[in-house]
Write an enzyme that holds these catalytic residues in place. Sequence first.
Site, PDB file in Angstrom:
ATOM      1  N   HIS A 153       1.193  -1.633   0.336  1.00  0.00           N
ATOM      2  CA  HIS A 153      -0.095  -0.097  -0.040  1.00  0.00           C
ATOM      3  C   HIS A 153       0.996   0.782  -0.410  1.00  0.00           C
ATOM      4  O   HIS A 153       0.364   2.277   0.419  1.00  0.00           O
ATOM      5  CB  HIS A 153      -1.516   0.059   1.882  1.00  0.00           C
ATOM      6  CG  HIS A 153      -1.518  -1.447   0.913  1.00  0.00           C
ATOM      7  ND1 HIS A 153      -2.720  -1.819   0.882  1.00  0.00           N
ATOM      8  CD2 HIS A 153      -0.841  -1.948   2.133  1.00  0.00           C
ATOM      9  CE1 HIS A 153      -3.160  -2.473   1.273  1.00  0.00           C
ATOM     10  NE2 HIS A 153      -2.418  -3.573   1.896  1.00  0.00           N
ATOM     11  N   SER A 274      14.019  22.213 -15.464  1.00  0.00           N
ATOM     12  CA  SER A 274      13.024  23.585 -15.746  1.00  0.00           C
ATOM     13  C   SER A 274      13.601  24.322 -15.867  1.00  0.00           C
ATOM     14  O   SER A 274      14.168  24.807 -15.886  1.00  0.00           O
ATOM     15  CB  SER A 274      12.574  23.087 -14.570  1.00  0.00           C
ATOM     16  OG  SER A 274      11.776  24.679 -14.565  1.00  0.00           O
ATOM     17  N   LYS A 280      15.361  22.178  -9.882  1.00  0.00           N
ATOM     18  CA  LYS A 280      14.908  20.629 -10.387  1.00  0.00           C
ATOM     19  C   LYS A 280      15.812  20.024 -11.580  1.00  0.00           C
ATOM     20  O   LYS A 280      16.684  20.423 -12.003  1.00  0.00           O
ATOM     21  CB  LYS A 280      13.664  21.829 -11.348  1.00  0.00           C
ATOM     22  CG  LYS A 280      12.684  22.230 -10.390  1.00  0.00           C
ATOM     23  CD  LYS A 280      11.272  20.857  -9.599  1.00  0.00           C
ATOM     24  CE  LYS A 280      10.350  20.443 -10.761  1.00  0.00           C
ATOM     25  NZ  LYS A 280       9.221  19.436 -10.291  1.00  0.00           N
ATOM     26  N   ASN A 282      14.348  16.545 -13.766  1.00  0.00           N
ATOM     27  CA  ASN A 282      12.658  16.047 -13.415  1.00  0.00           C
ATOM     28  C   ASN A 282      13.272  15.088 -13.869  1.00  0.00           C
ATOM     29  O   ASN A 282      14.549  14.384 -14.975  1.00  0.00           O
ATOM     30  CB  ASN A 282      12.199  16.787 -14.113  1.00  0.00           C
ATOM     31  CG  ASN A 282      11.741  17.462 -13.598  1.00  0.00           C
ATOM     32  OD1 ASN A 282      11.032  18.090 -12.571  1.00  0.00           O
ATOM     33  ND2 ASN A 282      11.483  19.001 -14.132  1.00  0.00           N
ATOM     34  N   GLU A 287       9.357   9.118 -16.746  1.00  0.00           N
ATOM     35  CA  GLU A 287       7.949   9.396 -16.500  1.00  0.00           C
ATOM     36  C   GLU A 287       6.890   8.938 -17.997  1.00  0.00           C
ATOM     37  O   GLU A 287       6.542   8.149 -18.537  1.00  0.00           O
ATOM     38  CB  GLU A 287       8.109  10.669 -16.465  1.00  0.00           C
ATOM     39  CG  GLU A 287       8.032  11.188 -14.964  1.00  0.00           C
ATOM     40  CD  GLU A 287       7.940  12.837 -14.556  1.00  0.00           C
ATOM     41  OE1 GLU A 287       6.585  13.612 -14.877  1.00  0.00           O
ATOM     42  OE2 GLU A 287       9.138  13.701 -15.357  1.00  0.00           O
ATOM     43  N   TYR A 314      -9.938 -11.626 -46.755  1.00  0.00           N
ATOM     44  CA  TYR A 314      -8.864 -10.436 -46.386  1.00  0.00           C
ATOM     45  C   TYR A 314     -10.244  -9.530 -46.640  1.00  0.00           C
ATOM     46  O   TYR A 314     -10.854  -9.558 -47.643  1.00  0.00           O
ATOM     47  CB  TYR A 314      -7.626 -10.183 -47.519  1.00  0.00           C
ATOM     48  CG  TYR A 314      -6.901  -8.928 -47.174  1.00  0.00           C
ATOM     49  CD1 TYR A 314      -5.951  -8.530 -46.500  1.00  0.00           C
ATOM     50  CD2 TYR A 314      -7.435  -7.510 -48.276  1.00  0.00           C
ATOM     51  CE1 TYR A 314      -5.554  -7.907 -46.367  1.00  0.00           C
ATOM     52  CE2 TYR A 314      -6.788  -6.233 -48.274  1.00  0.00           C
ATOM     53  CZ  TYR A 314      -6.217  -6.445 -47.699  1.00  0.00           C
ATOM     54  OH  TYR A 314      -5.446  -4.752 -47.105  1.00  0.00           O
ATOM     55  N   GLN A 319      -4.959  -3.622 -43.558  1.00  0.00           N
ATOM     56  CA  GLN A 319      -4.408  -2.173 -43.719  1.00  0.00           C
ATOM     57  C   GLN A 319      -3.586  -2.183 -42.971  1.00  0.00           C
ATOM     58  O   GLN A 319      -2.759  -0.959 -42.344  1.00  0.00           O
ATOM     59  CB  GLN A 319      -4.411  -2.057 -45.362  1.00  0.00           C
ATOM     60  CG  GLN A 319      -3.472  -0.827 -45.722  1.00  0.00           C
ATOM     61  CD  GLN A 319      -4.027  -0.313 -47.259  1.00  0.00           C
ATOM     62  OE1 GLN A 319      -3.217  -1.006 -47.955  1.00  0.00           O
ATOM     63  NE2 GLN A 319      -3.804   0.745 -46.881  1.00  0.00           N
TER      64      GLN A 319
HETATM   65  N1  ARG Z   1      -1.059  -2.807 -49.199  1.00  0.00           N
HETATM   66  C1  ARG Z   1      -2.474  -3.872 -48.718  1.00  0.00           C
HETATM   67  C2  ARG Z   1      -2.142  -4.126 -47.430  1.00  0.00           C
HETATM   68  O1  ARG Z   1      -1.663  -3.940 -46.846  1.00  0.00           O
HETATM   69  C3  ARG Z   1      -1.519  -5.135 -49.446  1.00  0.00           C
HETATM   70  C4  ARG Z   1      -2.474  -5.962 -49.490  1.00  0.00           C
HETATM   71  C5  ARG Z   1      -3.793  -5.787 -50.603  1.00  0.00           C
HETATM   72  N2  ARG Z   1      -4.376  -7.177 -51.015  1.00  0.00           N
HETATM   73  C6  ARG Z   1      -5.789  -6.688 -51.935  1.00  0.00           C
HETATM   74  N3  ARG Z   1      -6.944  -7.271 -51.752  1.00  0.00           N
HETATM   75  N4  ARG Z   1      -6.192  -5.055 -52.182  1.00  0.00           N
HETATM   76  O2  ARG Z   1      -3.076  -4.831 -46.633  1.00  0.00           O
END
Ligand code: ARG
Length: 457
Positions: A153, A274, A280, A282, A287, A314, A319
């Site tokens: 504590h 400071s 000071k 720091n 931090e 995907y 991205q």
């Molecule tokens: N620049 C894209 C990324 O980082 C690459 C993949 C693109 N693929 C697609 N099906 N458009 O995700």
Amino acid sequence: MWGGRFADGPNAIMREINASIPFDQALWQQDIAASKAHVAMLAACDIVSDADAEAIIAGLDKVAAEYEAEGVPENWDLEDIHMTTEARLAELIGPVAGRLHTARSRNDQVATDFRLWVRDMVDQTLAGLTELQKALVARADEHADSIMPGFTHLQTAQPVTLGHHLMAYYEMVSRDVARFAQARGRLNQSPLGSAALAGTGFPIDREMTAQALGFDAPTRNSLDAVSDRDFALDFLTVASQCALHLSRLAEEFVIWASQPFGFVRMPDALSTGSSIMPQKKNPDAAELVRGHAGRIIGCQTALMVTMKGLPLAYSKDMQDDKPPVFEAAGLLQLCIAAMTGMVEGADFKTDRMRQAAELGYATATDLADWLVREADIPFREAHHITGAAVKLAEGKGVALEALSLEELQAIDARIDERVYTALSVEASVAARKSYGGTAPDQVRAQVARARSELEMG
Ligand code: ARG
């Protein structure tokens, strides 16, 4: 209507929102390496001719040399590092460059590049953590006998040694090291050859590219390989845990360096003054380590939220996986280096620590333990007797050992003069020789074990 600064209307907006080249250029080395491995495999599998493969590999080397010398050009029309490299390759070697992308998609390409990048970063992080561990062990060895107050504590609890306190952080960092190593093991599979999502009809050899890029094996499911980012999240999760440990150590330094504590003088190199208060000094670096931990944890949250609603396979949201990983990785490296410098360069004020350990009745538990051991009193009763002694000492404004034998015997007649040997802070830490305890011998044993783990000699 809604173009605003986008003079060309929606086309300019699309270009800007779509472009990842401003940040994914950081992947250029991995992208070149993966492309070289891919085309060498295509040649070995008779999918492209040896002559074409050689031309492509030589061209990729030339592109790499250009990037090395001049940086990666940032053309938003080329979207990302993959298209940028392929476009430059075509300028350098002509239409044969078009054969590189056979049996490959940017989806498996980016998943491969990014795994390679994270793997490199794990290795760099592990190297940094080893330096921090060595610094902690060296300072703990030096201070195996230095007594300081131990807190619960943030109230004085029992005396401990500074060596013991530093070795506690060694243990935390050791677990971080293990977690990074485990994350590395999990990520080290090659997505290359998963193509867009379903695999490819070309007779490729995924083992060959996996091996060439230092992966343990190809990934086992193409949909998973192109669409999961748990390797990146694994990295961010482990990085967050590690940053959290570093932040706690940083916080100790902030507290210890404050004037009321005065336990440490921070290295000048990691402090600032400071602009208005000349006295000071720091603890800014500490931090900022504490502050950066918040940002690193934010990066982890950002990617979790990005991924949580995505169906297979995907989606372009993915991205956005890179900026938080790049940011967290850079911040973590800096935090590790700063904490290593702080541990190495800290000027610990051991006299001050020892004085503080004598305040606050830190050896009250030792009196209770003595009553249990020497007078065979049950611990709960001993605790009660000790409470009365602390109350008396507090009322008189003196330390426990400044009470006279008569005064102690008035509280409980079973106390005798041998009790005084138990009440010093030295006796208190020396008594705590249970495995993992704060006794200097135990701390030295921890240090010796750590030295052999780290092969420090
Ligand atoms: N620049 C894209 C990324 O980082 C690459 C993949 C693109 N693929 C697609 N099906 N458009 O995700």
